[in-house]
Design a protein around this motif. Structure first.
Motif, PDB file in Angstrom:
ATOM      1  N   ARG A 121       0.605  -1.504  -0.388  1.00  0.00           N
ATOM      2  CA  ARG A 121      -0.135   0.604  -0.414  1.00  0.00           C
ATOM      3  C   ARG A 121       0.621   0.952   0.364  1.00  0.00           C
ATOM      4  O   ARG A 121       0.491   2.334   0.805  1.00  0.00           O
ATOM      5  CB  ARG A 121      -0.959  -0.311   1.215  1.00  0.00           C
ATOM      6  CG  ARG A 121      -1.950  -1.410   1.095  1.00  0.00           C
ATOM      7  CD  ARG A 121      -2.777  -0.786   2.171  1.00  0.00           C
ATOM      8  NE  ARG A 121      -4.292   0.060   2.285  1.00  0.00           N
ATOM      9  CZ  ARG A 121      -4.738   0.993   2.926  1.00  0.00           C
ATOM     10  NH1 ARG A 121      -3.105   1.080   3.995  1.00  0.00           N
ATOM     11  NH2 ARG A 121      -4.723   1.458   2.583  1.00  0.00           N
ATOM     12  N   ILE A 123       3.659   1.906   1.574  1.00  0.00           N
ATOM     13  CA  ILE A 123       4.116   2.367   2.323  1.00  0.00           C
ATOM     14  C   ILE A 123       5.396   1.047   2.617  1.00  0.00           C
ATOM     15  O   ILE A 123       5.348   0.054   3.084  1.00  0.00           O
ATOM     16  CB  ILE A 123       3.129   1.737   4.065  1.00  0.00           C
ATOM     17  CG1 ILE A 123       2.160   2.802   4.106  1.00  0.00           C
ATOM     18  CG2 ILE A 123       3.820   1.942   5.876  1.00  0.00           C
ATOM     19  CD1 ILE A 123       0.704   2.453   4.917  1.00  0.00           C
ATOM     20  N   LYS A 151      -1.314  -2.858  11.417  1.00  0.00           N
ATOM     21  CA  LYS A 151      -1.692  -1.487  11.018  1.00  0.00           C
ATOM     22  C   LYS A 151      -0.306  -1.044  10.913  1.00  0.00           C
ATOM     23  O   LYS A 151      -0.681   0.607  10.561  1.00  0.00           O
ATOM     24  CB  LYS A 151      -1.792  -1.252  12.703  1.00  0.00           C
ATOM     25  CG  LYS A 151      -0.837  -1.359  13.813  1.00  0.00           C
ATOM     26  CD  LYS A 151      -0.716  -0.940  15.428  1.00  0.00           C
ATOM     27  CE  LYS A 151       0.836  -1.358  15.646  1.00  0.00           C
ATOM     28  NZ  LYS A 151       0.679  -1.304  17.392  1.00  0.00           N
ATOM     29  N   ASP A 152       1.284  -1.887  10.354  1.00  0.00           N
ATOM     30  CA  ASP A 152       2.014  -1.129  10.232  1.00  0.00           C
ATOM     31  C   ASP A 152       2.356  -0.857   8.706  1.00  0.00           C
ATOM     32  O   ASP A 152       2.925   0.491   8.442  1.00  0.00           O
ATOM     33  CB  ASP A 152       3.276  -2.019  10.417  1.00  0.00           C
ATOM     34  CG  ASP A 152       3.814  -2.467  11.708  1.00  0.00           C
ATOM     35  OD1 ASP A 152       3.594  -1.819  11.847  1.00  0.00           O
ATOM     36  OD2 ASP A 152       4.542  -3.358  11.989  1.00  0.00           O
ATOM     37  N   GLU A 154      -1.427   0.227   7.730  1.00  0.00           N
ATOM     38  CA  GLU A 154      -2.169   0.912   7.511  1.00  0.00           C
ATOM     39  C   GLU A 154      -3.232   0.651   6.924  1.00  0.00           C
ATOM     40  O   GLU A 154      -4.035   1.327   5.984  1.00  0.00           O
ATOM     41  CB  GLU A 154      -1.828   2.409   7.511  1.00  0.00           C
ATOM     42  CG  GLU A 154      -0.708   3.312   7.546  1.00  0.00           C
ATOM     43  CD  GLU A 154      -0.526   4.859   7.025  1.00  0.00           C
ATOM     44  OE1 GLU A 154      -1.200   4.923   6.172  1.00  0.00           O
ATOM     45  OE2 GLU A 154       0.577   4.906   7.209  1.00  0.00           O
ATOM     46  N   LYS A 156      -6.562  -0.794   6.900  1.00  0.00           N
ATOM     47  CA  LYS A 156      -7.674  -0.103   8.413  1.00  0.00           C
ATOM     48  C   LYS A 156      -8.856  -0.843   8.143  1.00  0.00           C
ATOM     49  O   LYS A 156      -9.428  -1.612   7.298  1.00  0.00           O
ATOM     50  CB  LYS A 156      -8.644   1.446   8.045  1.00  0.00           C
ATOM     51  CG  LYS A 156      -7.363   2.485   7.500  1.00  0.00           C
ATOM     52  CD  LYS A 156      -8.634   3.683   7.128  1.00  0.00           C
ATOM     53  CE  LYS A 156      -7.475   5.099   6.991  1.00  0.00           C
ATOM     54  NZ  LYS A 156      -6.021   4.642   7.332  1.00  0.00           N
TER      55      LYS A 156
END
Length: 182
Positions: A121, A123, A151-152, A154, A156
């Motif tokens: 994503r 990230i 969560k690393d 993101e 959701k």
């Protein structure tokens, strides 16, 4: 004179055929993930993962399409791609790294660490993965597993669905490499 030219041509041909490519590739690497929860386990497999290793530098690159994961239930596939990974916006996950202290000439199994950057994503996170590298008859098999914290990256998860999805996802991989032919 003609004999010397023919001899040089043959010698050059033989020498160039002996030069090994320093790159190996797999176009059908396998990556799977597993999420355990008390409600329902979630697992998927992707058998279309591309990976290249440059043996002269011990560098590895991996790329996979996120929508190529296959789930047991089509609804899981839909939710994974549309709601969590958002594969329309972030179609690929990648990894670029280095195999630490790897000896490409050694036959048999070597257990090595791979350090690099995993991008999901858009990230990027630095990770280190313990792998087994097995060289048999000039071909390489690389296997291993690691965990990713949701969560690393993101991802959701709506509060109502949090009990259905683990906070840590287990990932396994298996890549069979062949010499890269240009």
């Amino acid at each position: 004179m003609n004999k010397i030219i023919v001899l040089l041509f043959l010698l050059t041909s033989v020498m160039s055929s002996d030069i090994k490519s320093d790159q190996i590739i797999t176009r059908q690497g396998q990556v799977s993930f597993f999420s355990y929860t008390s409600v329902e386990n979630i697992e998927a497999k992707n058998n279309q993962v591309l990976s290249i290793i440059d043996l002269s530098k011990n560098e590895i690159a991996i790329s996979m399409l996120m929508n190529a994961f296959i789930f047991k239930k089509s609804l899981m596939h839909e939710h994974f791609n549309e709601s969590y990974i958002e594969s329309d916006l972030y179609p690929k996950a990648t990894f670029q790294g280095e195999i630490i202290d790897f000896d490409p000439s050694a036959e048999g199994v070597q257990t090595k660490f791979v350090k690099g950057t995993l991008t999901i994503r858009n990230i990027a996170k630095e990770i280190e993965i313990k792998t087994d590298i097995d060289k048999i008859d000039g071909k390489y098999l690389i296997t291993g597993d690691f965990e990713v914290v949701v969560k690393d990256f993101e991802i959701k998860i709506p509060p109502i669905l949090r009990p259905n999805i683990a906070e840590v996802i287990s990932i396994k991989f298996r890549f069979e490499y062949q010499p890269y032919e240009k």
